[in-house]
Design an enzyme around this catalytic site. Sequence first.
Site, PDB file in Angstrom:
ATOM      1  N   LYS A 191      24.759  11.887   8.601  1.00 24.51           N
ATOM      2  CA  LYS A 191      23.580  11.555   9.418  1.00 24.51           C
ATOM      3  C   LYS A 191      23.464  10.043   9.566  1.00 24.51           C
ATOM      4  O   LYS A 191      23.236   9.336   8.587  1.00 24.51           O
ATOM      5  CB  LYS A 191      22.296  12.089   8.785  1.00 24.51           C
TER       6      LYS A 191
ATOM      7  N   SER B 225      17.674   2.377   1.337  1.00 20.91           N
ATOM      8  CA  SER B 225      16.713   1.682   0.486  1.00 20.91           C
ATOM      9  C   SER B 225      16.656   2.301  -0.917  1.00 20.91           C
ATOM     10  O   SER B 225      16.946   3.489  -1.100  1.00 20.91           O
ATOM     11  CB  SER B 225      15.325   1.756   1.122  1.00 20.91           C
ATOM     12  N   THR B 226      16.245   1.494  -1.868  1.00 21.36           N
ATOM     13  CA  THR B 226      16.104   1.964  -3.251  1.00 21.36           C
ATOM     14  C   THR B 226      15.056   3.068  -3.327  1.00 21.36           C
ATOM     15  O   THR B 226      15.217   4.054  -4.053  1.00 21.36           O
ATOM     16  CB  THR B 226      15.758   0.774  -4.160  1.00 21.36           C
TER      17      THR B 226
ATOM     18  N   GLU C 261      24.172   3.719  -2.814  1.00 22.01           N
ATOM     19  CA  GLU C 261      24.341   2.283  -2.548  1.00 22.01           C
ATOM     20  C   GLU C 261      23.007   1.807  -1.997  1.00 22.01           C
ATOM     21  O   GLU C 261      22.652   2.136  -0.871  1.00 22.01           O
ATOM     22  CB  GLU C 261      25.441   2.057  -1.491  1.00 22.01           C
TER      23      GLU C 261
ATOM     24  N   CYS D 139      22.675  -5.580   2.681  1.00 15.54           N
ATOM     25  CA  CYS D 139      22.211  -5.250   1.329  1.00 15.54           C
ATOM     26  C   CYS D 139      22.639  -6.311   0.319  1.00 15.54           C
ATOM     27  O   CYS D 139      21.922  -6.592  -0.636  1.00 15.54           O
ATOM     28  CB  CYS D 139      22.746  -3.896   0.917  1.00 15.54           C
TER      29      CYS D 139
ATOM     30  N   GLU E  93      13.203  -7.381  -1.323  1.00 16.04           N
ATOM     31  CA  GLU E  93      14.220  -7.484  -0.286  1.00 16.04           C
ATOM     32  C   GLU E  93      13.530  -7.631   1.071  1.00 16.04           C
ATOM     33  O   GLU E  93      12.787  -6.752   1.495  1.00 16.04           O
ATOM     34  CB  GLU E  93      15.059  -6.201  -0.314  1.00 16.04           C
TER      35      GLU E  93
HETATM   36  P1  TAP Z   1      16.300   3.928   4.445  1.00 17.56           P
HETATM   37  O1  TAP Z   1      14.966   3.997   5.038  1.00 17.56           O
HETATM   38  O2  TAP Z   1      16.471   4.264   3.028  1.00 17.56           O
HETATM   39  O3  TAP Z   1      17.226   4.847   5.358  1.00 17.56           O
HETATM   40  C1  TAP Z   1      18.579   5.077   5.091  1.00 17.56           C
HETATM   41  C2  TAP Z   1      18.974   6.415   5.680  1.00 17.56           C
HETATM   42  O4  TAP Z   1      18.295   7.457   4.980  1.00 17.56           O
HETATM   43  C3  TAP Z   1      18.612   6.592   7.137  1.00 17.56           C
HETATM   44  O5  TAP Z   1      19.586   7.381   7.782  1.00 17.56           O
HETATM   45  C4  TAP Z   1      17.283   7.332   7.030  1.00 17.56           C
HETATM   46  O6  TAP Z   1      16.942   8.014   8.204  1.00 17.56           O
HETATM   47  C5  TAP Z   1      17.559   8.265   5.888  1.00 17.56           C
HETATM   48  N1  TAP Z   1      16.401   8.763   5.187  1.00 17.56           N
HETATM   49  C6  TAP Z   1      15.125   8.307   5.208  1.00 17.56           C
HETATM   50  N2  TAP Z   1      14.340   9.050   4.373  1.00 17.56           N
HETATM   51  C7  TAP Z   1      15.155   9.979   3.809  1.00 17.56           C
HETATM   52  C8  TAP Z   1      14.948  11.026   2.845  1.00 17.56           C
HETATM   53  N3  TAP Z   1      13.757  11.245   2.290  1.00 17.56           N
HETATM   54  N4  TAP Z   1      16.007  11.795   2.488  1.00 17.56           N
HETATM   55  C9  TAP Z   1      17.231  11.568   3.012  1.00 17.56           C
HETATM   56  N5  TAP Z   1      17.481  10.602   3.937  1.00 17.56           N
HETATM   57  C10 TAP Z   1      16.461   9.806   4.318  1.00 17.56           C
HETATM   58  O7  TAP Z   1      16.946   2.493   4.587  1.00 17.56           O
HETATM   59  P2  TAP Z   1      17.104   1.641   5.898  1.00 17.56           P
HETATM   60  O8  TAP Z   1      15.790   1.043   6.243  1.00 17.56           O
HETATM   61  O9  TAP Z   1      17.760   2.451   6.918  1.00 17.56           O
HETATM   62  O10 TAP Z   1      18.162   0.547   5.404  1.00 17.56           O
HETATM   63  C11 TAP Z   1      17.792  -0.576   4.756  1.00 17.56           C
HETATM   64  C12 TAP Z   1      18.040  -0.458   3.265  1.00 17.56           C
HETATM   65  O11 TAP Z   1      19.364  -0.009   2.993  1.00 17.56           O
HETATM   66  C13 TAP Z   1      17.923  -1.775   2.561  1.00 17.56           C
HETATM   67  O12 TAP Z   1      17.164  -1.619   1.397  1.00 17.56           O
HETATM   68  C14 TAP Z   1      19.348  -2.142   2.189  1.00 17.56           C
HETATM   69  O13 TAP Z   1      19.508  -2.958   1.107  1.00 17.56           O
HETATM   70  C15 TAP Z   1      19.972  -0.825   2.003  1.00 17.56           C
HETATM   71  N6  TAP Z   1      21.415  -0.894   2.249  1.00 17.56           N
HETATM   72  C16 TAP Z   1      22.228  -0.837   1.163  1.00 17.56           C
HETATM   73  C17 TAP Z   1      23.584  -0.939   1.332  1.00 17.56           C
HETATM   74  C18 TAP Z   1      24.454  -0.879   0.138  1.00 17.56           C
HETATM   75  S1  TAP Z   1      26.027  -0.741   0.346  1.00 17.56           S
HETATM   76  N7  TAP Z   1      23.984  -0.941  -1.057  1.00 17.56           N
HETATM   77  C19 TAP Z   1      24.139  -1.072   2.598  1.00 17.56           C
HETATM   78  C20 TAP Z   1      23.283  -1.116   3.683  1.00 17.56           C
HETATM   79  C21 TAP Z   1      21.898  -1.014   3.486  1.00 17.56           C
HETATM   80  P3  TAP Z   1      16.151   7.232   9.377  1.00 17.56           P
HETATM   81  O14 TAP Z   1      16.657   5.863   9.476  1.00 17.56           O
HETATM   82  O15 TAP Z   1      16.501   7.995  10.551  1.00 17.56           O
HETATM   83  O16 TAP Z   1      14.726   7.280   8.977  1.00 17.56           O
END
Ligand code: TAP
Length: 480
Positions: free
Chosen positions: A180, A233-234, A254, A288, A385
Amino acid sequence: MTFEYAPAPESRSIVDIKASYGLFINGEFVDGRGTSFKTISPSTEEVLSEIAEADEADVDLAVKAARRAHARVWGRMPGRERAKYLYRIARIIQERGRELAVLESIDNGKPIKESRDVDVPVAAAHFFYYAGWADKLEYAGYGDRSLGVAAQVIPWNFPLLMLAWKIAPALAAGNTVVLKPAETTPLTALLFAEICQQADLPPGVVNIITGAGATGQALVSHTDVDKVAFTGSTEVGKAIARAVAGTDKKVTLELGGKAANIVFDDAPIDQAVEGIVDGIFFNQGHVCCAGSRLLVQESVADDVLERLKRRMSTLRMGDPLDKNTDIGAINSGEQLKRIRELSEVGDAEGAERWEVACDLPTKGFWFPPTLFTGVTQAHRIAREEVFGPVLSVLTFRTPAEAVEKANNTPYGLSAGVWTDKGSLILKMASQLRAGVVWANTFNKFDPTSPFGGYKESGYGREGGRHGLEGYLRTPHESAR
Ligand code: TAP
């Protein structure tokens, strides 16, 4: 001030964005049973396409397709045959690289020179690298122990690259996948689905289901997935860990980061300034492992800051499709709001804000490259962050103080060290609690290197031989 930039129509015309997209299940695009949502260009706010939102029944269909493909085809296929498909996918990514780069920049907002020179080539490199592993698993002592079906959920900051990090090792190890992408950036994953068709990948080996958090939740909680691989996200990572607790699903997470980029007084300052800029402004800081905390030795702090501000003033912000653009658009209105709010907290807590004076486009989501000085460890901009182009600057006097400050975070994904002394690099690397420590460079990625975090940055590793282990059953784990 604001302005309207002229889009670059010649680049735009090489991609064919359909008015709507279904879900990619069992090798073909099918209508979703649920509703749909729009994906927009963050640099223009133009609606790009209508995307199907997978509901629980769609998720179930995709998992069933992946299960069948694993049982009947992919899980039985010799590694050298799987490798052929991975090589083919890697070559098609290269051949269609320009198209993928333009589409990524339109849907995500990142500058074309980054999608062209980093996201797409590194994604292809992952498929080439793991193709090379597919027929060597037995030789390396892994035997034929794929897990089965992998549920993979990725964020919006590197949509194609995160897909490659997830899919390439999973397939090489003999698993099938349901992936997804993030709601705001589905388009390159859907183009990747077409690439799977072009490569004649057997139906059901890769399934792409679009949707928001609820779709992700349904996918990771599905009872017939063997592995959950999540990047994001964490907060969501913790929710997923809770959701799979008590099951036999193998999990890798991650998550977020708050990396320290540490500059000692003997560092080559101009090089360090380039590394600081790359560390925090690459991909608008939506990284990240971004070097979002600059720790600079007190004796050179004024010099570093003066040169840094001068360099920041040369950064060009604007049309992601313009090859001269350094800083593109913030990925969404929601993310822009978060960046603004945390920056205002920085002002309110007494840090001093400095930002590049530049004109912002009238449409789209934009935030200028910004730094805060006078930041203390208690400030929220030093602890949380921001995930945007915002740098918090702190100072230190001794290496021990640098280590203490660098490690004073719930995260532990990456760190950078800038010094002329090799011995200091080794000492710092052994004391920094970070999964990756870069020395005299930053944000360097390679498929052969494992990547992953300590503490609240998650667990498990992606990349290299370690990245395969998350997709294989260890000898003591029973076969399903
Ligand atoms: P999230 O809100 O955590 O979303 C990540 C993914 O999870 C998206 O596809 C999201 O869908 C989905 N998601 C949301 N709620 C969920 C749930 N309850 N169960 C399963 N999946 C769910 O993070 P983001 O805002 O997209 O990304 C930013 C964060 O990712 C930052 O904290 C960043 O540090 C972290 N990040 C970490 C890494 C590594 S390698 N450590 C790399 C990139 C990013 P939707 O987006 O469609 O809501």
